[in-house]
Scaffold this active site. Sequence first.
Site, mmCIF file in Angstrom:
data_model
loop_
_atom_site.group_PDB
_atom_site.id
_atom_site.type_symbol
_atom_site.label_atom_id
_atom_site.label_comp_id
_atom_site.label_asym_id
_atom_site.label_seq_id
_atom_site.Cartn_x
_atom_site.Cartn_y
_atom_site.Cartn_z
ATOM 1 N N PHE A 68 -5.932 -1.283 -3.391
ATOM 2 C CA PHE A 68 -5.751 -2.636 -3.916
ATOM 3 C C PHE A 68 -4.921 -3.477 -2.934
ATOM 4 O O PHE A 68 -5.338 -4.560 -2.516
ATOM 5 C CB PHE A 68 -5.069 -2.585 -5.284
ATOM 6 C CG PHE A 68 -4.947 -3.920 -5.970
ATOM 7 C CD1 PHE A 68 -5.809 -4.260 -6.993
ATOM 8 C CD2 PHE A 68 -3.969 -4.835 -5.604
ATOM 9 C CE1 PHE A 68 -5.701 -5.495 -7.639
ATOM 10 C CE2 PHE A 68 -3.856 -6.065 -6.229
ATOM 11 C CZ PHE A 68 -4.728 -6.403 -7.252
ATOM 12 N N CYS A 69 -3.740 -2.974 -2.558
ATOM 13 C CA CYS A 69 -2.876 -3.736 -1.659
ATOM 14 C C CYS A 69 -3.473 -3.862 -0.269
ATOM 15 O O CYS A 69 -3.332 -4.900 0.396
ATOM 16 C CB CYS A 69 -1.492 -3.084 -1.577
ATOM 17 S SG CYS A 69 -0.548 -3.183 -3.116
ATOM 18 N N THR A 70 -4.165 -2.825 0.198
ATOM 19 C CA THR A 70 -4.819 -2.902 1.505
ATOM 20 C C THR A 70 -5.847 -4.017 1.517
ATOM 21 O O THR A 70 -5.928 -4.796 2.480
ATOM 22 C CB THR A 70 -5.486 -1.554 1.838
ATOM 23 O OG1 THR A 70 -4.484 -0.527 1.881
ATOM 24 C CG2 THR A 70 -6.192 -1.611 3.174
ATOM 25 N N GLU A 71 -6.628 -4.120 0.447
ATOM 26 C CA GLU A 71 -7.677 -5.143 0.399
ATOM 27 C C GLU A 71 -7.090 -6.551 0.318
ATOM 28 O O GLU A 71 -7.488 -7.445 1.077
ATOM 29 C CB GLU A 71 -8.598 -4.879 -0.798
ATOM 30 C CG GLU A 71 -9.804 -5.784 -0.851
ATOM 31 C CD GLU A 71 -10.847 -5.318 -1.854
ATOM 32 O OE1 GLU A 71 -11.907 -5.957 -1.936
ATOM 33 O OE2 GLU A 71 -10.601 -4.315 -2.566
ATOM 34 N N HIS B 72 -3.996 -7.706 1.080
ATOM 35 C CA HIS B 72 -3.196 -8.139 2.231
ATOM 36 C C HIS B 72 -3.993 -8.086 3.530
ATOM 37 O O HIS B 72 -3.708 -8.858 4.455
ATOM 38 C CB HIS B 72 -1.895 -7.341 2.280
ATOM 39 C CG HIS B 72 -1.019 -7.662 1.117
ATOM 40 N ND1 HIS B 72 -0.217 -8.785 1.070
ATOM 41 C CD2 HIS B 72 -0.888 -7.052 -0.097
ATOM 42 C CE1 HIS B 72 0.387 -8.837 -0.090
ATOM 43 N NE2 HIS B 72 -0.001 -7.811 -0.815
#
Length: 355
Positions: free
Chosen positions: A96-99, A101
């Site tokens: 989720f955070c990789t996508e 940010h």
Amino acid sequence: MVIPLLRPALRPLAQIRRVAPVRPADAGKEVARVYAEVEREFGLLAPPIGLHAPSPAVLAASWVMLRETLLAAGRVDRALKEAVAVAVSEANACPFCTEVHGATLAALRPGPAASAGARAAAGREREVADWLRETGDGAGGRGARPPFPADRVPELVGVAVTFHYLNRMVNLFLEESPLPAGLPAPARSAATAVLGRLMRRSARGTPPAGASLDLLPSAPLPADLRWAAGTPSIAGAFARAAAAIDEAGARSVPDGVRRLVTAGLAGWDGGPPGTGRAWVEDEVSALPEEQRPAGRLALLVAKASYRVDDGLVAEFRRGRPGDAALVELASWAALAAARELGARLGERALTGGHG
């Protein structure tokens, strides 16, 4: 056609799982105040912050850390901070955070990707982010000088610590992506690009440092957070957040579990603890039977949050059914891990890589 695909991202509370979202219309004064700040300065009610709302003080702590490191004006530009957020999120297996940010970073990079300036900026971002993502005893080439000056340490280590914390909470409480599952690749690519442009609008703003600190009482800076001391707003943010989350842990995490997790993190190299859960059972065997569900959950949140499943959560809830207790246990364990990893990064950075 793309905007309908973004509806889950634009309805952020709908992405929260395992706890009941606190809607703005139902929020008490403390939660409503944080929600308003997040929407004003982040551009939307970011799900990684909103998921904390069952515990108002922990909600404020999560926002203060994110705001004062990633968003607030300082010496480090937003693109470099986003690169660190992406690198840490990848290391923590937080899709989720990789996508989110990653999309923001792509939208912030100036000019054509093939230009010399863009290539140089991207290379610099990768160098700094790769140094900061490594946390083991041999991390970042122990002895290698950090690729940034000492006055950037509070901001850059602060972003890394914030995302070590948030990745663990997101893995537990959010879906894997802000976009619908099963999207064809072309549609996902288009929707991700639009999401990045939406995020870029708020990323171009630089709110003043320190403006969120009055959400939490003042507190002394713990020794393991000394890397933050060079920037008062970041030192204040982490001191206040640590105190609030420690208080939450005292309410919702048994003393024996806190001692167990703290001892386990002290000898941990930051990497995956093993392929199965035998190590968890070995560690919780020293706890009284009634504390083992909390121990299992706290250990996995701290060391391998991507392995938490509904069964572990349900087992914990049989003894502590409220949403606040679940959020507070996870928050305490996530920050305990993030602080341990941050202390190592900070020591290496402050000693020129020779810590």
